[in-house]
Design an enzyme around this catalytic site. Structure first.
Site, PDB file in Angstrom:
ATOM      1  N   GLY A 197       0.845  -1.191   0.000  1.00 34.75           N
ATOM      2  CA  GLY A 197       0.000   0.000   0.000  1.00 34.75           C
ATOM      3  C   GLY A 197       0.879   1.239   0.000  1.00 34.75           C
ATOM      4  O   GLY A 197       2.088   1.178  -0.298  1.00 34.75           O
TER       5      GLY A 197
ATOM      6  N   GLY B 186       4.107   1.035   2.310  1.00 37.83           N
ATOM      7  CA  GLY B 186       5.093   0.089   1.803  1.00 37.83           C
ATOM      8  C   GLY B 186       5.768   0.583   0.539  1.00 37.83           C
ATOM      9  O   GLY B 186       6.999   0.472   0.380  1.00 37.83           O
TER      10      GLY B 186
ATOM     11  N   PHE C  30     -12.305  19.772   6.063  1.00 38.86           N
ATOM     12  CA  PHE C  30     -12.430  18.391   6.522  1.00 38.86           C
ATOM     13  C   PHE C  30     -12.659  18.416   8.025  1.00 38.86           C
ATOM     14  O   PHE C  30     -12.347  19.403   8.703  1.00 38.86           O
ATOM     15  CB  PHE C  30     -11.161  17.591   6.180  1.00 38.86           C
ATOM     16  CG  PHE C  30     -11.426  16.323   5.434  1.00 38.86           C
ATOM     17  CD1 PHE C  30     -11.743  16.351   4.085  1.00 38.86           C
ATOM     18  CD2 PHE C  30     -11.373  15.096   6.074  1.00 38.86           C
ATOM     19  CE1 PHE C  30     -11.978  15.181   3.385  1.00 38.86           C
ATOM     20  CE2 PHE C  30     -11.608  13.930   5.386  1.00 38.86           C
ATOM     21  CZ  PHE C  30     -11.920  13.966   4.036  1.00 38.86           C
TER      22      PHE C  30
ATOM     23  N   GLN D  19     -11.095   3.507  15.219  1.00 43.31           N
ATOM     24  CA  GLN D  19     -11.975   4.583  14.768  1.00 43.31           C
ATOM     25  C   GLN D  19     -13.176   4.061  13.993  1.00 43.31           C
ATOM     26  O   GLN D  19     -13.046   3.214  13.111  1.00 43.31           O
ATOM     27  CB  GLN D  19     -11.198   5.551  13.868  1.00 43.31           C
ATOM     28  CG  GLN D  19     -12.015   6.754  13.440  1.00 43.31           C
ATOM     29  CD  GLN D  19     -11.180   7.773  12.714  1.00 43.31           C
ATOM     30  OE1 GLN D  19     -10.950   7.652  11.513  1.00 43.31           O
ATOM     31  NE2 GLN D  19     -10.698   8.772  13.434  1.00 43.31           N
TER      32      GLN D  19
ATOM     33  N   HIS E 221     -15.936   5.394  11.547  1.00 41.44           N
ATOM     34  CA  HIS E 221     -16.266   6.519  10.675  1.00 41.44           C
ATOM     35  C   HIS E 221     -17.779   6.702  10.655  1.00 41.44           C
ATOM     36  O   HIS E 221     -18.529   5.739  10.505  1.00 41.44           O
ATOM     37  CB  HIS E 221     -15.756   6.250   9.254  1.00 41.44           C
ATOM     38  CG  HIS E 221     -15.670   7.467   8.407  1.00 41.44           C
ATOM     39  ND1 HIS E 221     -16.788   8.154   7.984  1.00 41.44           N
ATOM     40  CD2 HIS E 221     -14.607   8.143   7.886  1.00 41.44           C
ATOM     41  CE1 HIS E 221     -16.408   9.186   7.247  1.00 41.44           C
ATOM     42  NE2 HIS E 221     -15.087   9.202   7.171  1.00 41.44           N
TER      43      HIS E 221
ATOM     44  N   LEU F  60     -17.473   3.107   2.692  1.00 37.80           N
ATOM     45  CA  LEU F  60     -17.292   4.476   3.150  1.00 37.80           C
ATOM     46  C   LEU F  60     -17.892   5.504   2.202  1.00 37.80           C
ATOM     47  O   LEU F  60     -17.727   5.424   0.988  1.00 37.80           O
ATOM     48  CB  LEU F  60     -15.802   4.761   3.326  1.00 37.80           C
ATOM     49  CG  LEU F  60     -15.473   6.000   4.153  1.00 37.80           C
ATOM     50  CD1 LEU F  60     -15.914   5.798   5.588  1.00 37.80           C
ATOM     51  CD2 LEU F  60     -13.980   6.267   4.097  1.00 37.80           C
TER      52      LEU F  60
ATOM     53  N   GLU G 212     -15.726  11.731   4.207  1.00 37.85           N
ATOM     54  CA  GLU G 212     -15.925  12.973   4.943  1.00 37.85           C
ATOM     55  C   GLU G 212     -15.889  14.179   4.011  1.00 37.85           C
ATOM     56  O   GLU G 212     -16.386  15.262   4.351  1.00 37.85           O
ATOM     57  CB  GLU G 212     -14.813  13.090   5.982  1.00 37.85           C
ATOM     58  CG  GLU G 212     -15.101  13.989   7.141  1.00 37.85           C
ATOM     59  CD  GLU G 212     -14.105  13.703   8.269  1.00 37.85           C
ATOM     60  OE1 GLU G 212     -13.393  14.637   8.643  1.00 37.85           O
ATOM     61  OE2 GLU G 212     -14.067  12.557   8.744  1.00 37.85           O
TER      62      GLU G 212
ATOM     63  N   ARG H 202     -14.322  12.514  13.963  1.00 40.94           N
ATOM     64  CA  ARG H 202     -15.135  11.345  13.664  1.00 40.94           C
ATOM     65  C   ARG H 202     -15.710  10.666  14.895  1.00 40.94           C
ATOM     66  O   ARG H 202     -16.826  10.154  14.869  1.00 40.94           O
ATOM     67  CB  ARG H 202     -14.302  10.354  12.837  1.00 40.94           C
ATOM     68  CG  ARG H 202     -13.975  10.895  11.477  1.00 40.94           C
ATOM     69  CD  ARG H 202     -12.921  10.080  10.757  1.00 40.94           C
ATOM     70  NE  ARG H 202     -12.678  10.627   9.422  1.00 40.94           N
ATOM     71  CZ  ARG H 202     -11.773  10.149   8.581  1.00 40.94           C
ATOM     72  NH1 ARG H 202     -11.002   9.131   8.949  1.00 40.94           N
ATOM     73  NH2 ARG H 202     -11.612  10.691   7.389  1.00 40.94           N
TER      74      ARG H 202
ATOM     75  N   HIS I 137     -13.462   1.698  10.773  1.00 40.50           N
ATOM     76  CA  HIS I 137     -12.718   2.330   9.685  1.00 40.50           C
ATOM     77  C   HIS I 137     -11.207   2.255   9.822  1.00 40.50           C
ATOM     78  O   HIS I 137     -10.517   1.927   8.866  1.00 40.50           O
ATOM     79  CB  HIS I 137     -13.156   3.793   9.584  1.00 40.50           C
ATOM     80  CG  HIS I 137     -12.476   4.574   8.502  1.00 40.50           C
ATOM     81  ND1 HIS I 137     -12.501   4.160   7.180  1.00 40.50           N
ATOM     82  CD2 HIS I 137     -11.763   5.747   8.522  1.00 40.50           C
ATOM     83  CE1 HIS I 137     -11.846   5.036   6.438  1.00 40.50           C
ATOM     84  NE2 HIS I 137     -11.365   5.990   7.227  1.00 40.50           N
TER      85      HIS I 137
ATOM     86  N   ARG J 131      -7.978   9.376  15.051  1.00 40.38           N
ATOM     87  CA  ARG J 131      -7.251   9.975  13.930  1.00 40.38           C
ATOM     88  C   ARG J 131      -8.048  11.102  13.291  1.00 40.38           C
ATOM     89  O   ARG J 131      -9.235  10.972  13.030  1.00 40.38           O
ATOM     90  CB  ARG J 131      -6.928   8.919  12.870  1.00 40.38           C
ATOM     91  CG  ARG J 131      -6.236   9.525  11.647  1.00 40.38           C
ATOM     92  CD  ARG J 131      -5.820   8.461  10.656  1.00 40.38           C
ATOM     93  NE  ARG J 131      -6.928   7.742  10.072  1.00 40.38           N
ATOM     94  CZ  ARG J 131      -7.738   8.222   9.117  1.00 40.38           C
ATOM     95  NH1 ARG J 131      -7.594   9.459   8.685  1.00 40.38           N
ATOM     96  NH2 ARG J 131      -8.695   7.459   8.615  1.00 40.38           N
TER      97      ARG J 131
ATOM     98  N   SER K 107      -4.271   9.999   7.678  1.00 41.49           N
ATOM     99  CA  SER K 107      -3.792   8.641   7.373  1.00 41.49           C
ATOM    100  C   SER K 107      -2.918   8.643   6.126  1.00 41.49           C
ATOM    101  O   SER K 107      -1.853   8.015   6.093  1.00 41.49           O
ATOM    102  CB  SER K 107      -4.964   7.673   7.209  1.00 41.49           C
ATOM    103  OG  SER K 107      -5.821   8.104   6.164  1.00 41.49           O
ATOM    104  N   LEU K 108      -3.358   9.346   5.077  1.00 37.61           N
ATOM    105  CA  LEU K 108      -2.550   9.408   3.859  1.00 37.61           C
ATOM    106  C   LEU K 108      -1.260  10.191   4.090  1.00 37.61           C
ATOM    107  O   LEU K 108      -0.220   9.899   3.501  1.00 37.61           O
ATOM    108  CB  LEU K 108      -3.358  10.030   2.717  1.00 37.61           C
ATOM    109  CG  LEU K 108      -4.538   9.180   2.212  1.00 37.61           C
ATOM    110  CD1 LEU K 108      -5.283   9.902   1.097  1.00 37.61           C
ATOM    111  CD2 LEU K 108      -4.068   7.808   1.728  1.00 37.61           C
TER     112      LEU K 108
END
Length: 578
Positions: free
Chosen positions: A15, A18, A117, A237, A239, A249, A252, A283, A350, A392, A397-398
């Site tokens: 992902g 990695g 966000f 978490q 969502h 999902l 958001e 969230r 999530h 979070r 996360s990204l």
């Protein structure tokens, strides 16, 4: 038959974390990436709404404001030095992705566009701010494609559809991993002085989840079985806007573009729970507000167990250009036309805030004193830095995967460049071989699918958005019974090639490991903090619980807990008002 490979650095998981680590490591040392999926099918590709950085392209913004929101959103369980570092490095990380070709949405003057966000504010909570950089509602997909292209450019060696089953250790040092090749049924031993886990989360232990079926906690469970603790596993978490009954999902970003939540009485109820930011609260707060509305009889839908997501008032061009996938999900999965109808939603499992404990270089660390494990690294959702704390912040996360994927890849390459892998035992694949033979050689026993279904139902009922001591103790008893049944699991398919039934049985064992650590830590933490809501202890307790949990697997299968202090910084814990 067992095949041997030798590398300097082995990365498990393809992902975003990695791949970003592989880009960094492959420039320095001989690197391999092992993935149970083709890389561009990894779960990073499902992340929709954006990746945040205080670029200040649309509104005034600074990394300090971003760090404050991260710490406050994480309910002050965030390690503040790590959060500050991430937010400071965020700007360069975004521009690097842009220079590699990521097609971000643009402002009219050609800069990276940004939108609002949940939990993103200006001037330390004063009002919402536009901080999320985005590529329509396919941001994760674009990041994944961009990073994969960079790996191809660097000739990174991929082993796709390989399942890592064991971590090889010698006197506390890493020696490599053992993996199962799905196409042949063979075991492969990867001998290497450095290994980085980037295997994602474990949301499939819940019935309603936004996670892909492949997110079964492989990395954390493999490390746990080798004596590595798991940190903050009680914090998972939920969502607030999952597709009703399915959990898929709805980003958001919908609320960031102006979508609102309504109860059965068509009331915009978030104005009561978070009067300043309303539907753009973090969230955990929105998920609990939805739960409260349903509990008090204001739930919507045929069974009164959902609320409405309303985008009917948004311009059609916003819906079709900035939220194309999300609106299509509503049409396909719910047969709802979002431009004209209300969309039923409910919280969905999530993201795991907890995981394999690491420092800011991606090194895995153990114990309250954070002793590094030589050669072992982790990054992304399977790791716990901890920049997410108890909850979070959306789009972090990204950011986490590109910042700490890079740092982890760089450090593991430097370590591998000056280290030799320890000698392997005569039969390094022995543990994995015995586990597979145990599943394959039984002619009768328990059914893995039945155990998985009961695990998911029970975790959804007893360890979801709202928890209690009674429910968690009951869940522990259920897990004990499921574990006993799992020891008798057998697979009907005894073939060697593409035996997905065998791998699903192995993955179930990983899910049980993660669930046991989660429930034990949740039972011990008798307070409410972030995503961990105890209805029998509804208040946050900074005096006793401003600390991280560390769950160890005991020799008898029990869970042993330790704790370590949160690393504080400039932001003093205060009441979370939004």
């Amino acid at each position: 038959m067992t095949t041997a490979h030798t590398y300097d650095a082995v990365i498990v998981g393809a992902g975003g974390a990695g791949l970003r680590a592989a880009i960094e490591a492959s420039d320095r040392v001989h690197t391999a990436v092992i993935s149970k999926l083709y890389p561009t099918r990894s779960h990073t590709g499902t992340a929709q709404g954006g990746v945040c950085a205080a670029l200040g392209n649309v509104e005034e913004d600074y990394p300090e404001w971003h760090a404050f929101d991260t710490v406050k959103g994480g309910d002050y369980l965030v390690d503040q030095p790590a959060a500050l570092l991430m937010c400071e490095e965020a700007v360069d990380a975004i521009y690097q992705l842009e220079h590699w070709g990521l097609p971000f949405n643009r402002t009219t003057d050609g800069r990276i566009d940004q939108r609002r966000f949940g939990g993103h504010t200006r001037n330390h909570g004063e009002a919402p701010v536009k901080r999320a950089c985005y590529a329509a509602d396919r941001t994760g997909h674009m990041i994944l494609q961009t990073l994969y292209q960079q790996c191809v450019k660097r000739n990174v060696r991929f082993f796709n559809e390989f399942y890592v089953l064991d971590l090889l250790m010698d006197e506390g040092r890493v020696g490599g991993v053992v993996a199962y090749e799905l196409a042949s049924g063979e075991l492969h031993v990867f001998h290497a002085p450095s290994v980085l886990f980037a295997t994602g989360g474990f949301g499939r232990m819940f019935r309603v989840s936004s996670n892909a079926h492949t997110l079964t906690g492989d990395g954390p469970a493999v490390a746990w079985r080798r004596g590595i603790p798991l940190e903050d596993m009680e914090f998972f978490q939920f969502h607030p806007t999952g597709v009703y009954k399915m959990g898929i999902l709805l980003s958001e970003a919908v609320r960031g573009e102006g979508g609102i939540l309504l109860n059965a009485e068509n009331e915009r109820f978030m104005e009561r729970y978070a009067p300043t930011v309303k539907d753009l609260a973090p969230r955990d707060l929105v998920s609990r507000a939805i739960y409260q509305e349903i509990k008090e009889g204001r739930g919507a839908g045929p069974h009164k167990d959902a609320v409405w997501l309303d985008v009917r008032h948004l311009p059609r061009e916003v819906i079709e250009e900035k939220l194309p996938d999300v609106t299509e999900f509503a049409r396909v999965y719910l047969s709802v036309e979002p431009t004209k109808e209300l969309v039923p939603i409910q919280p969905t499992a999530h993201y795991a805030m907890g995981g394999i404990p690491t420092d800011v270089e991606g090194q895995v660390v153990t114990g309250p004193d954070e002793t590094p494990v030589p050669g072992l690294y982790a990054a992304g959702e399977c790791a716990c830095v901890s920049v997410h704390g108890a909850n979070r912040l959306g789009t972090n996360s990204l950011l986490d995967i590109v910042v700490f994927g890079r740092r982890g890849g760089k450090h593991m390459a430097e370590f591998a460049d000056g280290s030799d892998a320890p000698e392997l035992p005569e039969r390094p694949e022995g543990f994995a071989r015995d586990m597979l033979d145990g599943l394959m050689n039984r002619r009768e026993g328990a059914n893995a699918a039945d155990i998985r279904s009961e695990l998911q139902e029970s975790m959804f009922d007893l360890a979801f958005v709202v928890r209690s001591e009674t429910g968690l103790k009951k869940m522990q008893q259920i897990l004990g019974g499921l574990r006993e049944r799992y020891e008798r699991v057998f697979v009907q398919d005894t073939g060697r090639t593409y035996n997905t039934e065998l791998m699903e049985a192995v993955e179930l064992g990983f899910l049980l490991d993660c669930a046991e650590a989660t429930v034990a830590a949740a039972l011990a933490r008798d307070e409410t903090r972030g995503a961990h809501y105890r209805e029998d202890h509804p208040l946050r307790d900074d005096e006793h619980w401003l600390k991280h949990s560390l769950a160890y697997r005991g020799p008898d299968g029990s869970v042993r807990l330790e704790f370590k202090d949160v690393k504080l910084g400039p932001y003093v814990p205060m009441e979370r008002k939004y």
